[in-house]
Design a protein around this motif. Structure first.
Motif, short mmCIF file in Angstrom:
data_model
loop_
_atom_site.label_atom_id
_atom_site.label_comp_id
_atom_site.label_asym_id
_atom_site.label_seq_id
_atom_site.Cartn_x
_atom_site.Cartn_y
_atom_site.Cartn_z
N UNK A 124 0.84 -1.21 0.00
CA UNK A 124 0.00 0.00 0.00
C UNK A 124 0.87 1.25 0.00
N UNK A 125 1.93 1.24 0.78
CA UNK A 125 2.79 2.41 0.89
C UNK A 125 3.54 2.69 -0.40
N UNK A 126 4.16 1.68 -0.98
CA UNK A 126 5.03 1.93 -2.14
C UNK A 126 4.26 1.98 -3.45
N UNK A 127 3.15 1.24 -3.55
CA UNK A 127 2.41 1.19 -4.80
C UNK A 127 1.31 2.23 -4.87
N UNK A 128 0.69 2.54 -3.72
CA UNK A 128 -0.43 3.50 -3.70
C UNK A 128 -0.19 4.54 -2.60
N UNK A 129 0.85 5.36 -2.73
CA UNK A 129 1.21 6.28 -1.64
C UNK A 129 0.12 7.29 -1.31
N UNK A 130 -0.64 7.77 -2.29
CA UNK A 130 -1.72 8.70 -2.01
C UNK A 130 -2.79 8.05 -1.14
N UNK A 131 -3.15 6.81 -1.49
CA UNK A 131 -4.15 6.09 -0.70
C UNK A 131 -3.62 5.80 0.70
N UNK A 132 -2.34 5.46 0.79
CA UNK A 132 -1.73 5.19 2.09
C UNK A 132 -1.87 6.40 3.00
N UNK A 133 -1.62 7.59 2.45
CA UNK A 133 -1.74 8.80 3.25
C UNK A 133 -3.16 9.06 3.71
N UNK A 134 -4.12 8.88 2.82
CA UNK A 134 -5.52 9.14 3.16
C UNK A 134 -6.03 8.14 4.19
N UNK A 135 -5.76 6.85 3.94
CA UNK A 135 -6.28 5.79 4.82
C UNK A 135 -5.65 5.86 6.20
#
Length: 334
Positions: free
Chosen positions: A71-82
């Motif tokens: 989640x962190x490396x592949x979807x960093x924007x989502x990681x921040x929001x979640x």
């Protein structure tokens, strides 16, 4: 054949992350569940229960690390929001995991008169971690909503996920133990199944109601026909497993693994329903997997590393479960 990598790579990583989460829920679910069941077991039974998960529990948590890492490396924007929306329950989850990790080792090292204290801490850590995961699931299903209704629903899902983990732990004990403890595990499984079914029903009802888009995906023809097997099969498996609890354990310990495999299948069906509901969003109704994804060049490098690491994780997991298969024996710390 030309492949559209900017479209394909986020899809691949979403699949890998989903797979890691599902495997974590199934595998770490049973050892969290056994920790919860500590509250209903005697001292010698607790030792056997620890032995039933001792060789596996560290490896099981690797799947959580993999899922969060992806989640962190592949979807960093989502990681921040979640993670921003779920900061407090994530902290509580980590606190629970630390508690149970410390208690797991300390209970075997301390003098006998202090052992029960660490057994209670192991139970508390397992329960806290399970409740935190359930709360996060409930809030995520509602699109990371805030306010009292979201908190109440998150609390309901938290209790039901803890019961689901207890059911997984009971099913694992049916496979790994024998005698009186195995018979107790059958009774624990029967009780936990009620709350597990309630939790899955609550999530199934709330998910389409939380979003008109999800409602349309489930209740408009022909999709409704295609998706009908998911809840139908889940209900059949629940009913069959409930019936089995009145006929377990069987002579010569036949089919002792079936309750665990049945629950794993139920969890897989439920996860498939959630995946269909939220796809292509990684943050419900806010960010799709393509909007949240890293640059294709970064994803390509990360994929190369993942394709090396993932077979290693799968390989040593299979090896550990094969080597330590069969009934649980005394767990020693020499």
């Amino acid at each position: 054949m030309n492949l559209d990598w900017p479209i394909l790579l986020p899809f691949i990583f979403a699949g890998l992350m989903g797979l890691a989460i599902l495997i974590y829920v199934i595998l770490d679910g049973f050892d969290l569940g056994i920790g919860i069941l500590f509250a209903f077991a005697g001292d010698e039974e607790q030792d056997t229960m620890i032995a039933a998960i001792g060789p596996f529990w560290d490896a099981n948590e690797t799947w959580l690390v993999l899922a969060v890492g992806l989640l962190l490396v592949a979807f960093p924007l989502a990681h921040g929001v979640i993670l921003t929306a779920l900061y407090l329950p994530v902290f509580v989850l980590l606190f629970g995991l630390i508690l149970r990790g410390v208690a797991f080792d300390f209970r075997a090292k301390v003098p006998a008169h202090r052992k029960q204290r660490w057994n209670r801490i192991f139970f508390a850590g397992s329960l806290i971690a399970s409740l935190a995961q359930g709360y996060m699931l409930g809030v995520y299903v509602l699109g990371l909503a805030t306010g009292l209704p979201a908190m109440v629903f998150g609390a309901l899902v938290a209790l039901c996920l803890a019961a689901a983990y207890a059911a997984m732990g009971s099913a694992w004990l049916i496979y790994k133990t024998e005698g009186e403890l195995q018979q107790k595990a059958v009774l624990w499984l029967r009780s936990a199944l009620v709350f597990t079914a309630l939790g899955m029903a609550a999530v199934s009802i709330a998910t389409p109601l939380a979003s008109p888009r999800i409602f349309d995906r489930w209740f408009i023809l022909p999709d409704m026909v295609y998706l009908a097997p998911l809840p139908i099969l889940s209900a059949i498996l629940f009913a069959w497993l409930w019936w089995q609890t009145f006929h377990l354990p069987k002579a010569n310990d036949r089919h002792s693994m079936l309750p665990f495999l049945t629950l794993a299948a139920i969890f897989t069906l439920g996860f498939a329903g959630l995946a269909w509901s939220f796809y292509p969003f990684v943050v419900p109704d806010r960010l799709t997997i393509w909007q949240a994804a890293s640059a294709p060049e970064s994803l390509a490098i990360i994929l190369a590393g993942t394709l090396f690491v993932l077979p290693v994780i799968i390989g040593y997991s299979f090896y550990a479960y094969r080597v330590f298969g069969g009934k649980a024996s005394d767990l020693r710390y020499d």
